[in-house]
Design a protein around this motif. Structure first.
Motif, PDB file in Angstrom:
ATOM      1  N   VAL A   1     -10.282  49.083  -3.169  1.00 30.02           N
ATOM      2  CA  VAL A   1     -10.067  48.084  -1.595  1.00 30.02           C
ATOM      3  C   VAL A   1      -9.061  49.819  -0.641  1.00 30.02           C
ATOM      4  O   VAL A   1      -9.624  49.947   0.451  1.00 30.02           O
ATOM      5  CB  VAL A   1      -9.246  47.836  -1.984  1.00 30.02           C
ATOM      6  N   GLU A   2      -8.781  50.393  -1.704  1.00 31.83           N
ATOM      7  CA  GLU A   2      -7.563  51.270  -0.998  1.00 31.83           C
ATOM      8  C   GLU A   2      -8.248  52.511  -0.180  1.00 31.83           C
ATOM      9  O   GLU A   2      -8.160  52.987   0.756  1.00 31.83           O
ATOM     10  CB  GLU A   2      -6.313  51.471  -2.184  1.00 31.83           C
ATOM     11  N   ARG A   3      -9.018  52.750  -1.361  1.00 36.84           N
ATOM     12  CA  ARG A   3      -9.586  54.429  -0.407  1.00 36.84           C
ATOM     13  C   ARG A   3     -10.663  53.640   0.819  1.00 36.84           C
ATOM     14  O   ARG A   3     -11.125  54.307   1.496  1.00 36.84           O
ATOM     15  CB  ARG A   3     -11.243  54.889  -1.319  1.00 36.84           C
ATOM     16  N   LEU A   4     -12.058  52.704   0.459  1.00 30.25           N
ATOM     17  CA  LEU A   4     -11.931  52.087   1.689  1.00 30.25           C
ATOM     18  C   LEU A   4     -11.345  51.520   3.106  1.00 30.25           C
ATOM     19  O   LEU A   4     -11.107  52.052   4.499  1.00 30.25           O
ATOM     20  CB  LEU A   4     -13.124  51.146   1.546  1.00 30.25           C
ATOM     21  N   LEU A   5      -9.906  51.599   2.763  1.00 33.30           N
ATOM     22  CA  LEU A   5      -8.180  51.186   3.687  1.00 33.30           C
ATOM     23  C   LEU A   5      -8.736  52.050   4.230  1.00 33.30           C
ATOM     24  O   LEU A   5      -8.707  52.451   5.706  1.00 33.30           O
ATOM     25  CB  LEU A   5      -7.762  50.593   3.500  1.00 33.30           C
TER      26      LEU A   5
ATOM     27  N   GLY B   1     -11.509  37.332  -9.433  1.00 31.36           N
ATOM     28  CA  GLY B   1     -11.503  37.922  -7.755  1.00 31.36           C
ATOM     29  C   GLY B   1     -12.128  38.828  -6.660  1.00 31.36           C
ATOM     30  O   GLY B   1     -12.798  39.460  -7.621  1.00 31.36           O
ATOM     31  N   TRP B   2     -11.967  38.923  -5.369  1.00 31.34           N
ATOM     32  CA  TRP B   2     -12.069  39.893  -4.941  1.00 31.34           C
ATOM     33  C   TRP B   2     -12.148  40.157  -3.559  1.00 31.34           C
ATOM     34  O   TRP B   2     -10.525  39.702  -3.486  1.00 31.34           O
ATOM     35  CB  TRP B   2     -14.184  39.702  -4.775  1.00 31.34           C
ATOM     36  N   VAL B   3     -11.976  40.941  -2.833  1.00 32.87           N
ATOM     37  CA  VAL B   3     -11.692  41.252  -1.325  1.00 32.87           C
ATOM     38  C   VAL B   3     -12.323  41.477  -0.756  1.00 32.87           C
ATOM     39  O   VAL B   3     -13.220  41.818  -0.412  1.00 32.87           O
ATOM     40  CB  VAL B   3     -10.383  42.601  -1.343  1.00 32.87           C
ATOM     41  N   VAL B   4     -12.401  40.516   0.065  1.00 29.98           N
ATOM     42  CA  VAL B   4     -12.816  40.940   1.537  1.00 29.98           C
ATOM     43  C   VAL B   4     -12.168  41.647   2.871  1.00 29.98           C
ATOM     44  O   VAL B   4     -11.229  41.768   3.340  1.00 29.98           O
ATOM     45  CB  VAL B   4     -12.775  39.160   1.906  1.00 29.98           C
ATOM     46  N   LEU B   5     -13.062  43.129   3.347  1.00 30.82           N
ATOM     47  CA  LEU B   5     -12.824  43.777   4.106  1.00 30.82           C
ATOM     48  C   LEU B   5     -13.994  43.760   5.147  1.00 30.82           C
ATOM     49  O   LEU B   5     -15.101  42.933   5.105  1.00 30.82           O
ATOM     50  CB  LEU B   5     -12.481  45.033   3.191  1.00 30.82           C
ATOM     51  N   ALA B   6     -13.748  44.570   6.233  1.00 36.28           N
ATOM     52  CA  ALA B   6     -14.754  44.589   7.197  1.00 36.28           C
ATOM     53  C   ALA B   6     -14.683  46.318   7.853  1.00 36.28           C
ATOM     54  O   ALA B   6     -13.836  47.135   7.531  1.00 36.28           O
ATOM     55  CB  ALA B   6     -13.808  43.687   8.790  1.00 36.28           C
ATOM     56  N   ASP B   7     -16.561  46.352   7.798  1.00 32.66           N
ATOM     57  CA  ASP B   7     -16.235  47.619   8.077  1.00 32.66           C
ATOM     58  C   ASP B   7     -15.539  47.776  10.116  1.00 32.66           C
ATOM     59  O   ASP B   7     -15.458  46.830  10.231  1.00 32.66           O
ATOM     60  CB  ASP B   7     -17.895  48.426   8.226  1.00 32.66           C
TER      61      ASP B   7
END
Length: 122
Positions: free
Chosen positions: A78-82, A99-105
């Motif tokens: 998650v940190e890498r993608l942010l 659980g999971w984290v929802v991100l957006a491109d």
């Protein structure tokens, strides 16, 4: 006879720019023939085709990708993608590690990051 999924096609404002983001996410190259300004761009190894369309994204995705990190934890991924341009949409991590984290491109398409294989086994 049956069919097979050739590509998952993602509408975008800038196909090459969005494909470049996803190339960084997945560690897979954009097709060698694709260039900035092209109407479409392909990440062949992932089966993702990005197509430039005139309409903006207006609602939540009905289909999304679920990512599972292969060589790091969910939180590290998650940190890498942010850092490469994703944005946090919703944090569904639980105290017990599930659980999971929802991100957006960069164009607002939602995707989820789940626990990695090692975390699931632990």
């Amino acid at each position: 006879m049956t069919s097979t999924v050739r590509h998952v096609t993602i509408d975008s404002a800038d196909a090459y720019r969005l494909a470049t983001f996803w190339s960084q996410v997945l560690g897979r190259p954009v097709h060698e023939d694709d260039r900035p300004g092209d109407e479409d761009a392909l990440i062949e190894a992932a089966g993702l085709l990005f197509v430039t369309v005139p309409e903006p994204k207006t609602v939540k995705n009905r289909v999304h990708l679920d990512l599972q990190p292969q060589d790091r934890t969910r939180d590290e991924e998650v940190e890498r993608l942010l850092a490469v341009g994703a944005t946090l949409v919703d944090d569904r991590r639980n105290a017990d590690g599930t659980g999971w984290v929802v991100l957006a491109d960069p164009e607002g398409n939602e995707f989820c990051v789940e626990r990695g294989e090692a975390e699931r086994a632990g």
